[in-house]
Design a protein around this motif. Structure first.
Motif, PDB file in Angstrom:
ATOM      1  N   THR A 118     -66.719  16.066  44.223  1.00 34.79           N
ATOM      2  CA  THR A 118     -66.420  17.135  45.177  1.00 34.79           C
ATOM      3  C   THR A 118     -64.943  17.140  45.534  1.00 34.79           C
ATOM      4  O   THR A 118     -64.314  18.193  45.610  1.00 34.79           O
ATOM      5  CB  THR A 118     -67.265  16.967  46.450  1.00 34.79           C
ATOM      6  N   SER A 119     -64.376  15.959  45.755  1.00 33.13           N
ATOM      7  CA  SER A 119     -62.963  15.863  46.112  1.00 33.13           C
ATOM      8  C   SER A 119     -62.086  16.430  45.013  1.00 33.13           C
ATOM      9  O   SER A 119     -61.108  17.123  45.275  1.00 33.13           O
ATOM     10  CB  SER A 119     -62.587  14.403  46.376  1.00 33.13           C
ATOM     11  N   GLU A 120     -62.450  16.142  43.764  1.00 36.02           N
ATOM     12  CA  GLU A 120     -61.671  16.643  42.637  1.00 36.02           C
ATOM     13  C   GLU A 120     -61.753  18.160  42.569  1.00 36.02           C
ATOM     14  O   GLU A 120     -60.756  18.830  42.334  1.00 36.02           O
ATOM     15  CB  GLU A 120     -62.199  16.019  41.336  1.00 36.02           C
ATOM     16  N   LYS A 121     -62.937  18.713  42.791  1.00 35.52           N
ATOM     17  CA  LYS A 121     -63.087  20.166  42.772  1.00 35.52           C
ATOM     18  C   LYS A 121     -62.221  20.815  43.838  1.00 35.52           C
ATOM     19  O   LYS A 121     -61.548  21.804  43.589  1.00 35.52           O
ATOM     20  CB  LYS A 121     -64.552  20.556  43.009  1.00 35.52           C
ATOM     21  N   LYS A 122     -62.249  20.255  45.051  1.00 38.16           N
ATOM     22  CA  LYS A 122     -61.454  20.825  46.141  1.00 38.16           C
ATOM     23  C   LYS A 122     -59.974  20.816  45.793  1.00 38.16           C
ATOM     24  O   LYS A 122     -59.257  21.762  46.077  1.00 38.16           O
ATOM     25  CB  LYS A 122     -61.704  20.051  47.435  1.00 38.16           C
ATOM     26  N   ASP A 123     -59.528  19.738  45.170  1.00 36.28           N
ATOM     27  CA  ASP A 123     -58.136  19.643  44.761  1.00 36.28           C
ATOM     28  C   ASP A 123     -57.796  20.722  43.734  1.00 36.28           C
ATOM     29  O   ASP A 123     -56.774  21.392  43.833  1.00 36.28           O
ATOM     30  CB  ASP A 123     -57.855  18.247  44.190  1.00 36.28           C
ATOM     31  N   ILE A 124     -58.670  20.910  42.770  1.00 40.04           N
ATOM     32  CA  ILE A 124     -58.454  21.945  41.746  1.00 40.04           C
ATOM     33  C   ILE A 124     -58.456  23.325  42.388  1.00 40.04           C
ATOM     34  O   ILE A 124     -57.597  24.154  42.093  1.00 40.04           O
ATOM     35  CB  ILE A 124     -59.517  21.846  40.636  1.00 40.04           C
ATOM     36  N   TYR A 125     -59.414  23.583  43.276  1.00 43.10           N
ATOM     37  CA  TYR A 125     -59.483  24.892  43.932  1.00 43.10           C
ATOM     38  C   TYR A 125     -58.221  25.174  44.743  1.00 43.10           C
ATOM     39  O   TYR A 125     -57.709  26.295  44.741  1.00 43.10           O
ATOM     40  CB  TYR A 125     -60.717  24.989  44.833  1.00 43.10           C
ATOM     41  N   ALA A 148     -68.687  27.941  37.436  1.00 41.80           N
ATOM     42  CA  ALA A 148     -68.083  27.597  38.727  1.00 41.80           C
ATOM     43  C   ALA A 148     -66.792  28.369  38.976  1.00 41.80           C
ATOM     44  O   ALA A 148     -66.403  28.570  40.117  1.00 41.80           O
ATOM     45  CB  ALA A 148     -67.802  26.094  38.794  1.00 41.80           C
ATOM     46  N   LEU A 149     -66.143  28.837  37.918  1.00 43.62           N
ATOM     47  CA  LEU A 149     -64.862  29.521  38.073  1.00 43.62           C
ATOM     48  C   LEU A 149     -64.966  30.868  38.788  1.00 43.62           C
ATOM     49  O   LEU A 149     -63.976  31.389  39.256  1.00 43.62           O
ATOM     50  CB  LEU A 149     -64.189  29.723  36.710  1.00 43.62           C
ATOM     51  N   PHE A 150     -66.159  31.435  38.862  1.00 39.88           N
ATOM     52  CA  PHE A 150     -66.267  32.703  39.589  1.00 39.88           C
ATOM     53  C   PHE A 150     -67.144  32.587  40.825  1.00 39.88           C
ATOM     54  O   PHE A 150     -67.611  33.575  41.366  1.00 39.88           O
ATOM     55  CB  PHE A 150     -66.732  33.864  38.692  1.00 39.88           C
ATOM     56  N   SER A 151     -67.313  31.357  41.324  1.00 40.01           N
ATOM     57  CA  SER A 151     -68.056  31.197  42.571  1.00 40.01           C
ATOM     58  C   SER A 151     -67.199  31.683  43.738  1.00 40.01           C
ATOM     59  O   SER A 151     -65.980  31.811  43.632  1.00 40.01           O
ATOM     60  CB  SER A 151     -68.481  29.738  42.772  1.00 40.01           C
ATOM     61  N   ASP A 152     -67.842  31.945  44.844  1.00 39.54           N
ATOM     62  CA  ASP A 152     -67.162  32.540  46.009  1.00 39.54           C
ATOM     63  C   ASP A 152     -66.018  31.691  46.549  1.00 39.54           C
ATOM     64  O   ASP A 152     -65.040  32.216  47.058  1.00 39.54           O
ATOM     65  CB  ASP A 152     -68.163  32.823  47.131  1.00 39.54           C
ATOM     66  N   ASP A 153     -66.143  30.363  46.464  1.00 40.36           N
ATOM     67  CA  ASP A 153     -65.115  29.507  47.070  1.00 40.36           C
ATOM     68  C   ASP A 153     -63.899  29.279  46.176  1.00 40.36           C
ATOM     69  O   ASP A 153     -62.981  28.567  46.554  1.00 40.36           O
ATOM     70  CB  ASP A 153     -65.713  28.168  47.512  1.00 40.36           C
TER      71      ASP A 153
END
Length: 142
Positions: free
Chosen positions: A73-80, A96-101
């Motif tokens: 999760t931490s890695e995803k947040k960093d990428i986002y 995941a690339l077109f999810s709302d967040d």
């Protein structure tokens, strides 16, 4: 010497923070609970938060003062965050690339491989995350 005794011994050596990876193991959660209860150290548990909390609750262990870090999760947040701040030039990913967040600061090109796996709405959602980005759909069918 038991695992819990080893954690206590480390904590007595004035370690201010103990990081416990693989925190989905009940022994680790027990050791963390004891260290927190006896104020030996700050505890960082690494693993999936819902599993860690479930194990703690099922065994009446208080880990409320521990910091829980989920590396995925931490890695995803960093990428986002990097996407949002235009710090990533090329990103290869899945649905995941077109999810709302997920926000893109400057989406210029979308290449969708195996486009038959994506619905029309999904492809449109990704396209709409940019301002008129170039689109390339790839398909194995002739």
């Amino acid at each position: 010497m038991s695992f819990i005794e080893k954690i206590k011994e480390q904590a007595r050596k004035e370690i201010k923070t103990i990081v416990l990876p693989e925190a989905t193991d009940l022994r680790i959660i027990k050791a963390a609970s004891i260290a927190l209860k006896e104020n030996y150290a700050k505890i960082i548990l690494v693993g999936e938060e819902n599993i860690i909390n479930k194990l703690a609750n099922e065994n009446n262990l208080d880990i409320s003062k521990a910091m829980i870090i989920n590396p995925i999760t931490s890695e995803k947040k960093d990428i986002y965050n990097k996407l949002k701040n235009n710090e990533i030039d090329i990103l290869i990913g899945t649905h995941a690339l077109f999810s709302d967040d997920v926000e893109y600061k400057k989406l210029g090109l979308v290449i969708t491989a195996e486009q038959h796996r994506f619905g029309v709405n999904q492809r449109g959602t990704l396209k709409n995350k940019g301002i008129n980005p170039d689109i390339l759909y790839l398909s194995a069918t002739p």
